[in-house]
Design an enzyme around this catalytic site. Structure first.
Site, PDB file in Angstrom:
ATOM      1  N   HIS A   1       0.840  -1.205   0.000  1.00  0.00           N
ATOM      2  CA  HIS A   1       0.000   0.000   0.000  1.00  0.00           C
ATOM      3  C   HIS A   1       0.878   1.260   0.000  1.00  0.00           C
ATOM      4  O   HIS A   1       0.634   2.205  -0.754  1.00  0.00           O
ATOM      5  CB  HIS A   1      -0.875   0.073   1.259  1.00  0.00           C
TER       6      HIS A   1
ATOM      7  N   SER B   1      -3.323  -7.764   2.967  1.00  0.00           N
ATOM      8  CA  SER B   1      -3.439  -7.645   4.426  1.00  0.00           C
ATOM      9  C   SER B   1      -3.849  -8.987   5.017  1.00  0.00           C
ATOM     10  O   SER B   1      -3.345  -9.388   6.076  1.00  0.00           O
ATOM     11  CB  SER B   1      -4.468  -6.578   4.787  1.00  0.00           C
TER      12      SER B   1
ATOM     13  N   ARG C   1      -2.214  -6.113  -8.581  1.00  0.00           N
ATOM     14  CA  ARG C   1      -1.251  -7.192  -8.332  1.00  0.00           C
ATOM     15  C   ARG C   1      -1.302  -8.261  -9.408  1.00  0.00           C
ATOM     16  O   ARG C   1      -0.327  -8.940  -9.655  1.00  0.00           O
ATOM     17  CB  ARG C   1      -1.539  -7.852  -6.975  1.00  0.00           C
TER      18      ARG C   1
ATOM     19  N   LYS D   1     -18.257  -6.622   6.701  1.00  0.00           N
ATOM     20  CA  LYS D   1     -16.980  -7.344   6.828  1.00  0.00           C
ATOM     21  C   LYS D   1     -16.483  -7.338   8.262  1.00  0.00           C
ATOM     22  O   LYS D   1     -16.788  -6.419   9.027  1.00  0.00           O
ATOM     23  CB  LYS D   1     -15.911  -6.636   5.981  1.00  0.00           C
TER      24      LYS D   1
HETATM   25  P1  ADP Z   1      -9.789  -3.527   0.162  1.00  0.00           P
HETATM   26  O1  ADP Z   1     -10.218  -2.243  -0.496  1.00  0.00           O
HETATM   27  O2  ADP Z   1     -10.246  -4.757  -0.588  1.00  0.00           O
HETATM   28  O3  ADP Z   1     -10.049  -3.575   1.617  1.00  0.00           O
HETATM   29  P2  ADP Z   1      -6.982  -3.126   0.724  1.00  0.00           P
HETATM   30  O4  ADP Z   1      -7.284  -2.156   1.807  1.00  0.00           O
HETATM   31  O5  ADP Z   1      -6.192  -4.326   1.127  1.00  0.00           O
HETATM   32  O6  ADP Z   1      -8.236  -3.585  -0.088  1.00  0.00           O
HETATM   33  O7  ADP Z   1      -6.155  -2.415  -0.409  1.00  0.00           O
HETATM   34  C1  ADP Z   1      -6.525  -1.181  -0.931  1.00  0.00           C
HETATM   35  C2  ADP Z   1      -5.931  -1.013  -2.298  1.00  0.00           C
HETATM   36  O8  ADP Z   1      -4.505  -1.105  -2.218  1.00  0.00           O
HETATM   37  C3  ADP Z   1      -6.324  -2.117  -3.283  1.00  0.00           C
HETATM   38  O9  ADP Z   1      -7.470  -1.787  -3.961  1.00  0.00           O
HETATM   39  C4  ADP Z   1      -5.150  -2.140  -4.209  1.00  0.00           C
HETATM   40  O10 ADP Z   1      -5.331  -1.092  -5.148  1.00  0.00           O
HETATM   41  C5  ADP Z   1      -3.983  -1.743  -3.355  1.00  0.00           C
HETATM   42  N1  ADP Z   1      -3.133  -2.866  -2.943  1.00  0.00           N
HETATM   43  C6  ADP Z   1      -3.370  -3.809  -2.013  1.00  0.00           C
HETATM   44  N2  ADP Z   1      -2.327  -4.648  -1.893  1.00  0.00           N
HETATM   45  C7  ADP Z   1      -1.388  -4.214  -2.766  1.00  0.00           C
HETATM   46  C8  ADP Z   1      -0.071  -4.653  -3.114  1.00  0.00           C
HETATM   47  N3  ADP Z   1       0.498  -5.704  -2.549  1.00  0.00           N
HETATM   48  N4  ADP Z   1       0.590  -3.950  -4.057  1.00  0.00           N
HETATM   49  C9  ADP Z   1       0.004  -2.885  -4.651  1.00  0.00           C
HETATM   50  N5  ADP Z   1      -1.218  -2.417  -4.372  1.00  0.00           N
HETATM   51  C10 ADP Z   1      -1.912  -3.071  -3.436  1.00  0.00           C
END
Ligand code: ADP
Length: 158
Positions: free
Chosen positions: A17, A128, A91, A41
């Site tokens: 992130h 995560s 990813r 969730k």
């Molecule tokens: P969610 O919105 O499903 O809860 P996350 O909070 O884990 O997802 O991630 C937010 C955003 O960060 C994702 O939509 C993606 O764009 C980006 N992201 C998550 N993991 C990675 C990673 N390993 N590398 C690059 N971008 C990532």
């Protein structure tokens, strides 16, 4: 003035992130990291703690701020904050398939564009949920998490 939103639930924020947020801040004058909560969730961390961890981690980045997203539409959040773009990390093709319908819908709703950045090789495998699982089973995930997040995760292990 170009402003972008980086949305996510950040449960917790990890280095994948952070890398995307830092690259977004090189492309845009201002970046708002929007911390979302989907009440259907189950999260490891409460909304306030997720927000705090993001603030602690990226607080030093120029032009980057952190806001709770609230429970409305991301497209409306962008409009309210005068953002031209949403920045997302990709990813894999799985992310691509999941993200593109939302990108098209968000553009339909308010005209906001979505910019996809290819995840860095070092972090392509990170999520995560994987980090939480490995950490809770005793694996070493220190290379992938900001130090303060790792500390909080250790004291919050189920
Ligand atoms: P969610 O919105 O499903 O809860 P996350 O909070 O884990 O997802 O991630 C937010 C955003 O960060 C994702 O939509 C993606 O764009 C980006 N992201 C998550 N993991 C990675 C990673 N390993 N590398 C690059 N971008 C990532």
């Amino acid at each position: 003035m170009r402003r972008a939103v980086c949305p996510g639930s950040f449960d917790p924020i990890h280095n994948g992130h952070v890398e995307i947020i830092a690259r977004a801040s090189n492309l845009f004058d201002e970046v708002i990291v929007a911390v979302s909560t989907n009440y259907a969730k189950k999260y490891r961390f409460e909304p306030d703690e997720r927000l705090e961890m993001v603030r602690e981690t990226i607080g030093g980045l120029r032009g980057v701020s952190v806001e709770p997203m609230g429970d409305g539409l991301l497209a409306d959040f962008c409009k309210l904050h005068g953002a031209d773009a949403i920045v997302k990390g990709l990813r894999s093709t799985v992310d691509y398939q999941y993200e593109t319908p939302m990108a098209v819908m968000n553009r339909h709703l308010t005209g906001v564009e979505t910019v996809f950045l290819a995840a860095d090789n070092r972090y392509m495998h990170l999520s995560s949920s994987l980090l939480k699982e490995v950490q809770s089973l005793g694996g070493d995930v220190a290379d992938y998490l900001p130090r303060t997040v790792l500390k909080r995760l250790r004291s919050n292990t189920p």
